[in-house]
Design an enzyme around this catalytic site. Structure first.
Site, short mmCIF file in Angstrom:
data_model
loop_
_atom_site.label_atom_id
_atom_site.label_comp_id
_atom_site.label_asym_id
_atom_site.label_seq_id
_atom_site.Cartn_x
_atom_site.Cartn_y
_atom_site.Cartn_z
N CYS A 293 0.83 -1.21 0.00
CA CYS A 293 0.00 0.00 0.00
C CYS A 293 0.86 1.26 0.00
CB CYS A 293 -0.93 -0.01 1.21
SG CYS A 293 -2.00 1.45 1.28
N CYS B 119 -0.48 4.14 2.11
CA CYS B 119 -0.24 3.99 3.55
C CYS B 119 1.23 4.23 3.90
CB CYS B 119 -0.60 2.59 4.04
SG CYS B 119 -2.04 1.85 3.28
N ASP B 120 2.13 3.65 3.12
CA ASP B 120 3.54 3.58 3.53
C ASP B 120 4.49 4.42 2.69
OD1 ASP B 120 2.75 1.75 5.46
OD2 ASP B 120 3.05 0.03 4.13
#
Ligand code: NAP
Length: 321
Positions: free
Chosen positions: A137, A140-141
């Site tokens: 992701c 997200c990261d």
């Protein structure tokens, strides 16, 4: 003797969508139960740092956030049950669910929040480096790879969107695809090819995720050209596997309408599935956004939709007396 539990509202799945649905339903006086499933807390329990969930200035941990959501759900009156549903009967009323220990649950309304799983390539080196350079992701990261060389693996909409997104953080993004043409929509392809920060490696697959350094983390990818068999090293510190997600909908095949990718179908703008009284929220019905905060948002919608449905049922029953 087999156990049986009756409830006005059952929630299946305990990620941000399910727990938010439970919090809203409990506060509406519905005394819901939430059946946790195989991965209590959902996908956030397998991530570490979370920096994009609103309300926290400092980095928080995914598992901690889920513990807090569960504590809040219990505090307002949700009963949390550690069980895994293995079959459903949505033909009669109340709905009937069966847990893997044989418990039967009867529910007047049902919220499905069983989520989805990111697909991975399945290499041992990939598993070894998850959370240390390997992620599924970018939204997200990606932030953790500012100014670093990164790669995205896949050729669909998600892979192209993730590659484009990563150019917010990196000037050196490589898209690795196993064929010589992308599956992604043309408009996304046009943006990808026009972006000078992205290069594409065609006809190639990851043979190995390469670890190095102390503490050990991803330092590169060994790429195998599928036409020539030649293996070459690409130096990257981040690799985002974007080869699709699998929604957890096996249980509902034949009971509820699914779309062509296997996600639960809901009426646009609502969480209503094809069976009245059954609502779906979070990643099991959302293949576009897939964020903790959007899952929580649709969880709230599902509880409000369920509350309205139950009130209408009650009103109809009273009127019929
Ligand atoms: P997808 O469309 O199924 O694409 C998966 C990609 O990964 C394909 O290019 C596939 O290669 C590749 N792949 C699959 N298994 C692989 C493996 N083992 N090794 C290497 N590569 C592999 O998945 P997605 O991109 O996540 O999209 C899923 C659905 O959500 C689609 O319907 C998509 O349109 C939708 N979506 C829409 C949006 C949007 O509208 N903005 C955004 C994201 C997703 P091949 O091409 O060779 O099969």
């Amino acid at each position: 003797m087999t156990n049986s539990i009756s409830t006005r509202l059952a929630v299946i799945g305990s990620g941000p969508a399910g727990l938010t649905a439970a919090i809203y339903a409990a506060r509406a006086g519905l005394s819901p139960i939430i059946i946790q499933g195989i991965q209590p807390g959902g996908q956030l329990t397998i991530t570490t740092d979370v920096e994009n969930y609103p309300g926290f200035r400092d980095v928080i941990q995914g598992p901690w956030l889920m513990e807090e959501m569960q504590a809040q759900a219990e505090h307002v009156g949700t009963k949390v049950i550690w069980d895994h549903i293995v079959s459903v009967d949505l033909t009669g009323r109340p709905f009937r669910l069966t847990g893997d220990g044989g418990t039967t649950y009867f529910a007047d309304a049902l919220v499905i929040a069983t989520g989805a799983q990111a697909k991975y390539l399945g290499l041992p080196s990939e598993e070894h480096l998850k959370g240390r350079g390997v992620s599924a992701c970018a939204t997200c990261d990606g932030f953790f790879y500012r100014g670093k060389k990164v790669a995205v693996i896949g050729g669909g909409n998600t892979a192209v969107e993730e590659a484009l997104y990563m150019t917010n953080h990196s000037h050196d993004v490589t898209l690795i695809h196993r064929r010589d043409s992308l599956r992604a929509e043309k408009i996304l392809q046009d943006r990808l090819f026009a972006n000078p920060a992205i290069k594409v490696v065609w006809d190639s697959e990851v043979a190995e995720f390469v670890a190095g350094g102390t503490p050990e983390a991803l330092v590169g990818l060994d790429l195998r050209n599928r036409l020539t068999g030649e293996v070459s090293r690409l130096d990257v510190e981040g690799a985002f596997v974007a080869i699709g997600h699998s929604p957890s909908t096996e249980l509902f095949k034949g009971h509820l309408e699914l779309d062509s990718d296997g996600y639960l179908k809901v009426e646009p703008g609502t969480t209503r599935t094809s069976v009245p009284g059954v609502f779906a929220c979070g990643d099991v019905m959302d293949k576009i956004y897939r964020q903790a905060v959007t899952a929580a948002g649709t969880g709230c919608m599902a509880a409000l939709d369920a509350e309205k449905y139950l009130a209408a049922q009650e009103y109809a029953a009273l009127a019929a007396e």
